[in-house]
Design a protein around this motif. Structure first.
Motif, PDB file in Angstrom:
ATOM      1  N   ILE A   1      31.643  52.822 -13.856  1.00  0.00           N
ATOM      2  CA  ILE A   1      32.036  51.633 -13.094  1.00  0.00           C
ATOM      3  C   ILE A   1      31.640  51.769 -11.627  1.00  0.00           C
ATOM      4  O   ILE A   1      31.950  50.906 -10.809  1.00  0.00           O
ATOM      5  CB  ILE A   1      33.547  51.360 -13.214  1.00  0.00           C
ATOM      6  CG1 ILE A   1      34.355  52.574 -12.748  1.00  0.00           C
ATOM      7  CG2 ILE A   1      33.911  50.974 -14.634  1.00  0.00           C
ATOM      8  CD1 ILE A   1      35.825  52.272 -12.534  1.00  0.00           C
TER       9      ILE A   1
ATOM     10  N   VAL B   1      34.820  42.373 -14.662  1.00  0.00           N
ATOM     11  CA  VAL B   1      34.679  42.764 -16.065  1.00  0.00           C
ATOM     12  C   VAL B   1      33.911  41.725 -16.874  1.00  0.00           C
ATOM     13  O   VAL B   1      33.315  42.049 -17.902  1.00  0.00           O
ATOM     14  CB  VAL B   1      36.056  43.012 -16.721  1.00  0.00           C
ATOM     15  CG1 VAL B   1      36.716  44.234 -16.118  1.00  0.00           C
ATOM     16  CG2 VAL B   1      36.951  41.786 -16.613  1.00  0.00           C
TER      17      VAL B   1
ATOM     18  N   SER C   1      32.645  46.883 -19.897  1.00  0.00           N
ATOM     19  CA  SER C   1      33.251  48.193 -19.643  1.00  0.00           C
ATOM     20  C   SER C   1      32.519  48.977 -18.569  1.00  0.00           C
ATOM     21  O   SER C   1      33.030  49.986 -18.085  1.00  0.00           O
ATOM     22  CB  SER C   1      33.280  49.015 -20.941  1.00  0.00           C
ATOM     23  OG  SER C   1      34.130  48.414 -21.892  1.00  0.00           O
TER      24      SER C   1
ATOM     25  N   SER D   1      37.965  47.617 -25.472  1.00  0.00           N
ATOM     26  CA  SER D   1      38.426  46.945 -24.259  1.00  0.00           C
ATOM     27  C   SER D   1      39.642  46.097 -24.617  1.00  0.00           C
ATOM     28  O   SER D   1      39.884  45.801 -25.793  1.00  0.00           O
ATOM     29  CB  SER D   1      37.318  46.068 -23.663  1.00  0.00           C
ATOM     30  OG  SER D   1      36.821  45.161 -24.625  1.00  0.00           O
TER      31      SER D   1
ATOM     32  N   GLU E   1      42.003  41.204 -13.686  1.00  0.00           N
ATOM     33  CA  GLU E   1      41.532  42.391 -14.394  1.00  0.00           C
ATOM     34  C   GLU E   1      42.176  43.666 -13.882  1.00  0.00           C
ATOM     35  O   GLU E   1      42.635  43.747 -12.744  1.00  0.00           O
ATOM     36  CB  GLU E   1      40.016  42.510 -14.279  1.00  0.00           C
ATOM     37  CG  GLU E   1      39.508  42.759 -12.861  1.00  0.00           C
ATOM     38  CD  GLU E   1      37.993  42.937 -12.840  1.00  0.00           C
ATOM     39  OE1 GLU E   1      37.549  44.097 -12.765  1.00  0.00           O
ATOM     40  OE2 GLU E   1      37.281  41.921 -12.890  1.00  0.00           O
TER      41      GLU E   1
ATOM     42  N   TYR F   1      42.748  48.096 -15.638  1.00  0.00           N
ATOM     43  CA  TYR F   1      42.194  49.052 -16.598  1.00  0.00           C
ATOM     44  C   TYR F   1      43.288  49.964 -17.135  1.00  0.00           C
ATOM     45  O   TYR F   1      44.371  50.095 -16.553  1.00  0.00           O
ATOM     46  CB  TYR F   1      41.065  49.886 -15.983  1.00  0.00           C
ATOM     47  CG  TYR F   1      41.482  50.750 -14.808  1.00  0.00           C
ATOM     48  CD1 TYR F   1      42.049  52.013 -14.997  1.00  0.00           C
ATOM     49  CD2 TYR F   1      41.293  50.307 -13.499  1.00  0.00           C
ATOM     50  CE1 TYR F   1      42.430  52.801 -13.925  1.00  0.00           C
ATOM     51  CE2 TYR F   1      41.672  51.084 -12.419  1.00  0.00           C
ATOM     52  CZ  TYR F   1      42.239  52.334 -12.635  1.00  0.00           C
ATOM     53  OH  TYR F   1      42.625  53.111 -11.570  1.00  0.00           O
TER      54      TYR F   1
ATOM     55  N   PRO G   1      38.708  48.588 -19.909  1.00  0.00           N
ATOM     56  CA  PRO G   1      39.036  47.523 -18.955  1.00  0.00           C
ATOM     57  C   PRO G   1      40.085  46.591 -19.556  1.00  0.00           C
ATOM     58  O   PRO G   1      40.177  46.442 -20.781  1.00  0.00           O
ATOM     59  CB  PRO G   1      37.700  46.798 -18.767  1.00  0.00           C
ATOM     60  CG  PRO G   1      36.939  47.072 -20.017  1.00  0.00           C
ATOM     61  CD  PRO G   1      37.367  48.437 -20.482  1.00  0.00           C
TER      62      PRO G   1
ATOM     63  N   ALA H   1      41.302  42.638 -19.306  1.00  0.00           N
ATOM     64  CA  ALA H   1      40.979  41.298 -18.807  1.00  0.00           C
ATOM     65  C   ALA H   1      42.044  40.324 -19.292  1.00  0.00           C
ATOM     66  O   ALA H   1      42.333  40.255 -20.493  1.00  0.00           O
ATOM     67  CB  ALA H   1      39.605  40.862 -19.301  1.00  0.00           C
TER      68      ALA H   1
END
Length: 616
Positions: free
Chosen positions: A429, A447, A452, A514, A589, A591, A608, A610
């Protein structure tokens, strides 16, 4: 190359300028599919984009050659595009065998051909299907790629798809089926500078792969600048036949991007007698820098530079400029960043699954090129090169297909879902400078732009934990989305009673790597269940770390997962609560990370989060 696998049952189909002897230990199979193409062939040949075609598996347009070599091309020393980008060319999985299934022609790719090719590939015994096809999000039961890839996934074949090039529009991501690995495009730290030195002393940054002379401090010949000669919209875009030959002869012509291809504009300028071209990004293109091997001295400038350039042309009595070619430069630019054109989420048909899954190199990618075609891709280009440059999520997908092949080679027993999980949870990231990955749309990538993150092959081979999904789980997921019996049948070719399925799987959530939650109809909380499989060290423990999206509360139970053995599974529950959307936003978002504790290893398994608020 190793021998052809014993289990391989594919064929090498002969045809125009291609025979059985063209297959070998690298290219072990080749087929072509043209029934859909023939049924839709233009009645008037002049309507066709190009009549250059081979009625065989042989590639006449470069796209298939480029993508196949990106995924699994053998190493070639001294590769370059007419001298640019020189170095060793090598596919991501150079030891992998390749089978080519030609389903696209000059007038497009048709569903019947795509499905026939995918079905044959699965029967032939491929391990990975790489599809640089598709463009727009459509319902899964109407999507030939989604239908074909479900059958492939159910038979253990990993399917990797391009996310599409309709970014940065929101919810533009294509190939969004939850059983495929959807790949967006990112930039590299390699640049091909070609500056514009204006008559007033100003220097504008541009890029080009035209093989101009490098090292001339002042650049090439000073030429008079012209723009929109004739005063028509067509002349602004340098459409063929729209340029006044007397007005452009021997001059440097400025052409706006759009309507026709970038290289086509250069050809139009050259045919009209122009000596050079500056391709100017419009506001919609911003600073995006997909380059070409132009047929005349040319460079591409960003929108900011284009505004300054046109202002100079309109104000100077006799505007002039030179192009200064700077060769190939590596390591100076910040990268990776999400390409402006890379399609964005959230998924239009299924916002409860985050798409795209990952991003990979897809801007100005150098790869193999067919010998019948010049590196610009134009039929009139007489130059020849074994390599050329292309940009698109079509170029990003085969990078990931190669990574999938490497992982499957290292872990042959893993399911397609396990392989995808390994790639997603190990993705980066941050960029090469350790800073947040940026977005070609401006600012930090979210995201919905990068999923990811950017693929990291070395980490993906050893992810520590993986999220597995069985084919039947996808059917249950379709039931939770409200798909009808007939719609599910179109995808799976099996009859399903969703009432019975949902009753048996109360509280079901797809075990996706995710985490995406789509709140609608006033919902304010959701509970998701996930299960991870230990593919790392035995006797290991992982502790959870959560960064909740703004305005959202996320809790995980349990907060520690312990594994005594390899292959052991542990489940956890994620509760997401959101009283109301953040001010002026419809998404947020964060994580969730499982971090290996103690001295057993350093695995970090990242997902992640979302959250979207769907307005219906």
């Amino acid at each position: 190359m190793p021998p052809v696998p014993v289990r391989w049952t594919g064929v090498c189909q002969g045809g125009e300028r291609f025979n059985v002897s063209n297959c070998n230990r690298k290219l072990i199979g080749a087929r072509f599919y043209s029934k859909g193409h023939r049924a839709n062939y233009p009645t008037n040949p002049s309507e066709a984009v190009s009549l250059l075609e081979y009625v065989s598996p042989r590639d006449a347009h470069g796209h298939g050659t480029h993508t196949a070599s990106t995924a699994a091309g053998a190493a070639v020393a001294g590769a370059s595009v007419l001298g640019a980008g020189a170095g060793e060319a090598r596919g991501v999985a150079p030891g992998a065998h390749v089978a080519a299934y030609k389903v696209c022609w000059f007038n497009g790719c048709y569903s019947s051909d795509i499905l026939a090719g995918m079905d044959d590939a699965v029967r032939d015994g491929v391990d990975v299907l790489s599809l640089s096809l598709g463009g727009f999000p459509i319902p899964l039961f109407e999507d030939s790629i989604a239908i074909g890839s479900f059958r492939a996934t159910a038979r253990g074949v990993s399917v990797v798809c391009a996310a599409g090039n309709n970014g940065p529009a929101r919810s533009s991501v294509a190939n969004e089926a939850p059983w495929v690995l959807t790949v967006g495009a990112a930039t590299l730290d390699r640049r091909f500078p070609a500056y514009v030195r204006l008559g007033n002393g100003r220097i504008l940054y541009g890029e080009s792969m035209f093989p101009g002379e490098i090292g001339l401090k002042k650049g090439g010949k000073e030429l008079e600048l012209v723009y929109a000669v004739g005063g028509t919209r067509e002349s602004e875009y340098c459409l063929k036949g729209a340029l006044d030959k007397a007005a452009v002869a021997g001059k440097m012509v400025v052409c706006d991007r759009g309507i026709t291809g970038r290289a086509d504009k250069g050809e139009a300028v050259k045919e009209a007698g122009g000596a050079a071209m500056i391709l100017a990004n419009t506001e919609v293109n911003r600073q995006e820098d997909s380059i070409d091997v132009h047929v005349l001295p040319a460079t591409l400038v960003g929108y900011k530079e284009a505004v300054e350039l046109k202002k100079y042309i309109s104000s100077a009595r006799r505007p002039v400029a030179r192009i200064v070619f700077g060769g190939t430069r590596i390591g100076r630019a910040r990268a990776p960043a999400v390409a402006l054109f890379s399609a964005r989420g959230p998924s239009l048909t299924n916002p409860s699954v985050l798409k795209p899954d990952v991003i990979a190199p897809g801007v100005n990618i150098i790869a193999a090129w067919p010998g019948n075609l010049g590196p610009s891709g134009l039929e009139g280009d007489a130059r020849r090169s074994n390599f050329s440059v292309l940009s698109g999520t079509s170029m990003a997908a085969p990078h990931v297909s190669g990574i999938v092949a490497l992982i499957r080679s290292a872990h042959p027993s893993w399911s397609p879902a396990m392989v995808r999980s390994a790639i997603m949870t190990s993705a980066d990231i941050t960029d090469r400078q350790g800073k947040a990955i940026m977005d070609g749309d401006g600012g930090r990538a979210d995201v919905f732009a990068m999923g990811s993150g950017h693929v990291n092959p070395a980490r993906a081979v050893d992810p520590g934990l993986v999220y597995d999904i069985q084919p039947g789980d996808y059917v249950t997921h379709l039931c939770t989305l409200g798909y009808t019996r007939m719609e599910i049948f179109k995808i799976t070719h099996t009859g399903v009673n969703c009432s019975a399925v949902l009753q048996k799987n109360r509280g079901f959530s797809l075990n996706y790597p995710s985490i995406a939650v789509a709140f609608k109809n006033g919902a304010k909380s959701a509970v998701l269940r996930r299960t991870v499989t230990n593919v790392g060290t035995p006797n290991s423990a992982y502790t959870v770390q959560v960064a909740a999206p703004p305005g959202v509360k996320v809790s995980v139970a349990p907060t520690t997962l312990s594994f005594a053995e390899f292959g052991e599974q542990r489940s956890f529950r994620v509760t997401v609560e959101a009283p109301s959307p953040p001010a002026a936003k419809d998404s947020a978002e964060g994580y969730l990370v499982w971090k290996q504790s103690g001295g057993q290893g350093k695995h970090v398994v990242r997902s992640p989060i979302a959250v979207t608020w769907v307005v219906e």
